[in-house]
Design a protein around this motif. Structure first.
Motif, PDB file in Angstrom:
ATOM      1  N   VAL A   4       1.011  -0.892  -0.466  1.00 29.07           N
ATOM      2  CA  VAL A   4       0.024  -0.083   0.359  1.00 29.07           C
ATOM      3  C   VAL A   4       1.033   1.875  -0.066  1.00 29.07           C
ATOM      4  O   VAL A   4       1.267   1.661   1.111  1.00 29.07           O
ATOM      5  N   PRO A   5       0.846   1.484  -1.022  1.00 27.22           N
ATOM      6  CA  PRO A   5       1.545   3.395  -0.694  1.00 27.22           C
ATOM      7  C   PRO A   5       1.597   3.819  -0.312  1.00 27.22           C
ATOM      8  O   PRO A   5       0.973   4.288   0.700  1.00 27.22           O
ATOM      9  N   LEU A   6       3.033   4.230   0.890  1.00 21.19           N
ATOM     10  CA  LEU A   6       2.563   5.564   2.212  1.00 21.19           C
ATOM     11  C   LEU A   6       3.112   6.607   1.873  1.00 21.19           C
ATOM     12  O   LEU A   6       1.934   7.813   1.771  1.00 21.19           O
ATOM     13  N   THR A   7       4.054   6.580   0.764  1.00 20.63           N
ATOM     14  CA  THR A   7       4.189   8.900   0.187  1.00 20.63           C
ATOM     15  C   THR A   7       5.027   8.474  -0.683  1.00 20.63           C
ATOM     16  O   THR A   7       5.287   7.523  -1.035  1.00 20.63           O
ATOM     17  N   ASP A   8       5.064   9.658  -1.778  1.00 17.76           N
ATOM     18  CA  ASP A   8       5.544   9.383  -2.288  1.00 17.76           C
ATOM     19  C   ASP A   8       7.283   9.462  -2.599  1.00 17.76           C
ATOM     20  O   ASP A   8       8.077   9.142  -3.544  1.00 17.76           O
ATOM     21  N   GLU A   9       8.307  10.732  -2.435  1.00 21.28           N
ATOM     22  CA  GLU A   9       9.084  10.712  -2.581  1.00 21.28           C
ATOM     23  C   GLU A   9       9.835  10.830  -1.263  1.00 21.28           C
ATOM     24  O   GLU A   9      10.768  12.191  -1.673  1.00 21.28           O
ATOM     25  N   PRO A  10      10.039  10.575   0.194  1.00 22.20           N
ATOM     26  CA  PRO A  10      11.374  11.075   0.497  1.00 22.20           C
ATOM     27  C   PRO A  10      12.442  11.059   0.473  1.00 22.20           C
ATOM     28  O   PRO A  10      12.955   9.799  -0.395  1.00 22.20           O
ATOM     29  N   MET A  11      13.008  11.378   1.398  1.00 24.99           N
ATOM     30  CA  MET A  11      14.945  11.611   1.176  1.00 24.99           C
ATOM     31  C   MET A  11      15.210  10.475   1.800  1.00 24.99           C
ATOM     32  O   MET A  11      14.847  10.116   3.059  1.00 24.99           O
ATOM     33  N   ILE A  12      15.835   9.327   1.377  1.00 28.16           N
ATOM     34  CA  ILE A  12      16.516   7.934   2.002  1.00 28.16           C
ATOM     35  C   ILE A  12      17.101   8.491   2.976  1.00 28.16           C
ATOM     36  O   ILE A  12      17.353   7.630   3.825  1.00 28.16           O
ATOM     37  N   ALA A  13      17.703   8.269   1.884  1.00 29.85           N
ATOM     38  CA  ALA A  13      19.667   8.438   2.380  1.00 29.85           C
ATOM     39  C   ALA A  13      20.110   9.473   1.373  1.00 29.85           C
ATOM     40  O   ALA A  13      19.241  10.037   0.526  1.00 29.85           O
ATOM     41  N   ASP A  14      21.436  10.038   1.965  1.00 23.72           N
ATOM     42  CA  ASP A  14      21.893  11.694   1.921  1.00 23.72           C
ATOM     43  C   ASP A  14      23.546  11.237   1.773  1.00 23.72           C
ATOM     44  O   ASP A  14      23.890  10.615   1.387  1.00 23.72           O
ATOM     45  N   THR A  15      24.197  12.079   0.661  1.00 30.26           N
ATOM     46  CA  THR A  15      25.484  12.054   0.818  1.00 30.26           C
ATOM     47  C   THR A  15      26.139  13.860   0.608  1.00 30.26           C
ATOM     48  O   THR A  15      25.379  14.331   0.805  1.00 30.26           O
ATOM     49  N   THR A  16      27.187  13.703   0.409  1.00 33.34           N
ATOM     50  CA  THR A  16      28.087  15.741  -0.466  1.00 33.34           C
ATOM     51  C   THR A  16      28.338  15.656  -1.499  1.00 33.34           C
ATOM     52  O   THR A  16      28.511  14.487  -1.726  1.00 33.34           O
ATOM     53  N   PRO A  17      28.768  16.358  -1.694  1.00 28.28           N
ATOM     54  CA  PRO A  17      28.761  17.270  -2.556  1.00 28.28           C
ATOM     55  C   PRO A  17      30.607  17.010  -2.563  1.00 28.28           C
ATOM     56  O   PRO A  17      30.767  15.931  -3.468  1.00 28.28           O
ATOM     57  N   ALA A  18      31.112  16.800  -1.479  1.00 32.76           N
ATOM     58  CA  ALA A  18      32.644  16.284  -1.279  1.00 32.76           C
ATOM     59  C   ALA A  18      33.216  14.633  -1.263  1.00 32.76           C
ATOM     60  O   ALA A  18      33.461  14.487  -1.951  1.00 32.76           O
ATOM     61  N   GLU A  19      32.398  13.842  -1.017  1.00 31.93           N
ATOM     62  CA  GLU A  19      32.332  12.729  -0.950  1.00 31.93           C
ATOM     63  C   GLU A  19      31.557  12.124  -2.533  1.00 31.93           C
ATOM     64  O   GLU A  19      32.466  11.048  -2.737  1.00 31.93           O
ATOM     65  N   THR A  20      30.515  13.146  -3.071  1.00 33.92           N
ATOM     66  CA  THR A  20      30.376  12.467  -4.258  1.00 33.92           C
ATOM     67  C   THR A  20      31.285  12.290  -5.194  1.00 33.92           C
ATOM     68  O   THR A  20      32.125  11.770  -6.256  1.00 33.92           O
ATOM     69  N   LEU A  21      31.885  13.651  -5.250  1.00 31.47           N
ATOM     70  CA  LEU A  21      33.309  13.982  -6.011  1.00 31.47           C
ATOM     71  C   LEU A  21      34.144  13.604  -5.480  1.00 31.47           C
ATOM     72  O   LEU A  21      35.150  13.381  -6.594  1.00 31.47           O
ATOM     73  N   ALA A  22      34.920  12.815  -4.522  1.00 32.17           N
ATOM     74  CA  ALA A  22      35.700  12.317  -4.207  1.00 32.17           C
ATOM     75  C   ALA A  22      36.450  11.202  -4.922  1.00 32.17           C
ATOM     76  O   ALA A  22      38.351  10.729  -5.328  1.00 32.17           O
ATOM     77  N   GLY A  23      35.314  10.084  -5.618  1.00 35.26           N
ATOM     78  CA  GLY A  23      35.358   9.594  -6.228  1.00 35.26           C
ATOM     79  C   GLY A  23      35.409   9.062  -7.596  1.00 35.26           C
ATOM     80  O   GLY A  23      35.318   8.593  -8.237  1.00 35.26           O
ATOM     81  N   ALA A  24      35.175  10.510  -7.861  1.00 35.66           N
ATOM     82  CA  ALA A  24      35.151  11.238  -9.710  1.00 35.66           C
ATOM     83  C   ALA A  24      36.304  10.225  -9.855  1.00 35.66           C
ATOM     84  O   ALA A  24      37.702  10.772  -9.605  1.00 35.66           O
ATOM     85  N   ARG A  25      36.652   9.779 -11.468  1.00 39.20           N
ATOM     86  CA  ARG A  25      37.426   9.193 -12.150  1.00 39.20           C
ATOM     87  C   ARG A  25      37.411   9.510 -13.359  1.00 39.20           C
ATOM     88  O   ARG A  25      35.754   9.055 -14.110  1.00 39.20           O
ATOM     89  N   PRO A  26      37.956  10.064 -14.465  1.00 33.40           N
ATOM     90  CA  PRO A  26      37.087  10.268 -15.330  1.00 33.40           C
ATOM     91  C   PRO A  26      37.056   8.679 -16.714  1.00 33.40           C
ATOM     92  O   PRO A  26      38.595   8.051 -16.374  1.00 33.40           O
ATOM     93  N   CYS A  27      36.738   8.662 -17.534  1.00 35.97           N
ATOM     94  CA  CYS A  27      36.901   7.369 -17.935  1.00 35.97           C
ATOM     95  C   CYS A  27      36.746   7.864 -19.864  1.00 35.97           C
ATOM     96  O   CYS A  27      36.254   8.624 -20.340  1.00 35.97           O
ATOM     97  N   LEU A  28      37.370   6.975 -21.130  1.00 34.91           N
ATOM     98  CA  LEU A  28      37.368   7.237 -22.085  1.00 34.91           C
ATOM     99  C   LEU A  28      35.394   7.921 -22.709  1.00 34.91           C
ATOM    100  O   LEU A  28      35.350   8.440 -23.233  1.00 34.91           O
ATOM    101  N   THR A  29      34.160   7.368 -22.123  1.00 34.53           N
ATOM    102  CA  THR A  29      33.581   7.555 -22.499  1.00 34.53           C
ATOM    103  C   THR A  29      32.800   8.542 -21.869  1.00 34.53           C
ATOM    104  O   THR A  29      31.497   9.433 -21.786  1.00 34.53           O
TER     105      THR A  29
END
Length: 139
Positions: free
Chosen positions: A58-83
Motif C-alpha cells: 500500500v503506497p505510503l508516501t511519494d518521494e521522501p529522502m531516504i539517504a543522502d551524501t555530500t557533494p565532497a563525498e560524491t566528487l572524491a570518487g570521481a574518475r574520468p573514463c574514455l566515454t
C-alpha cells in the motif's frame, strides 16, 4: 539492487536520474514489508537517494529522502573514463526522515541516522550531440 536507467535518461527538471529498480525490506517483528520504489538518485541541489514508499503493497508516501551524501563525498570518487566519467562507491547514509518513517511504520526503533544504507558506483557515458528531454547530456 536491480537498477539501471533506460536509454536516453538524463537529469530531469528536478535534478534527478530515475532508476526503475528498488529495495524491499521485511521487518520480522512487525510482519511488515517496506518497499522503496521507484528510485531517484538526486544530483542537485543536494545529492541523495529518494524513493516512493509502500508498506505491505500500500503506497505510503511519494518521494521522501531516504539517504543522502555530500557533494565532497560524491566528487572524491570521481574518475574520468574514455566515454565520460565514473563515480566510485558514493556513500548514501540514512536520513532522519527515513529513520522516523521506519519507526512509525514498524513500531520499532528506526535505523541510526547517518548509518550507511549502501554505496553507488555510476557511470556516465557522454554521447556527442545527444541530449535528454531536459537539455542535459544523456546518461
Amino acid at each position: 539492487m536491480p537498477i539501471g536507467s533506460t536509454a536516453g535518461d538524463g537529469l530531469d527538471s528536478r535534478g534527478r536520474v530515475f532508476y526503475p529498480g528498488g529495495l524491499t525490506f521485511h521487518h520480522a517483528a512487525s510482519g511488515k514489508t517496506i518497499t522503496l520504489k521507484p528510485t531517484y538518485i538526486r544530483v542537485t541541489p543536494m545529492p541523495g537517494y529518494s524513493a516512493g514508499v509502500a508498506v505491505n503493497g500500500v503506497p505510503l508516501t511519494d518521494e521522501p529522502m531516504i539517504a543522502d551524501t555530500t557533494p565532497a563525498e560524491t566528487l572524491a570518487g570521481a574518475r574520468p573514463c574514455l566515454t565520460g566519467w565514473r563515480l566510485e562507491k558514493v556513500p548514501f547514509r540514512i536520513t532522519a526522515e527515513a529513520s522516523r518513517m521506519f519507526a512509525q511504520v514498524t513500531g520499532d526503533e528506526g535505523p541510526r541516522v547517518g548509518s550507511l544504507l549502501g554505496t553507488l558506483t555510476p557511470n556516465s557515458d557522454y554521447i556527442p550531440g545527444r541530449t535528454s528531454s531536459t537539455g542535459f547530456p544523456g546518461f
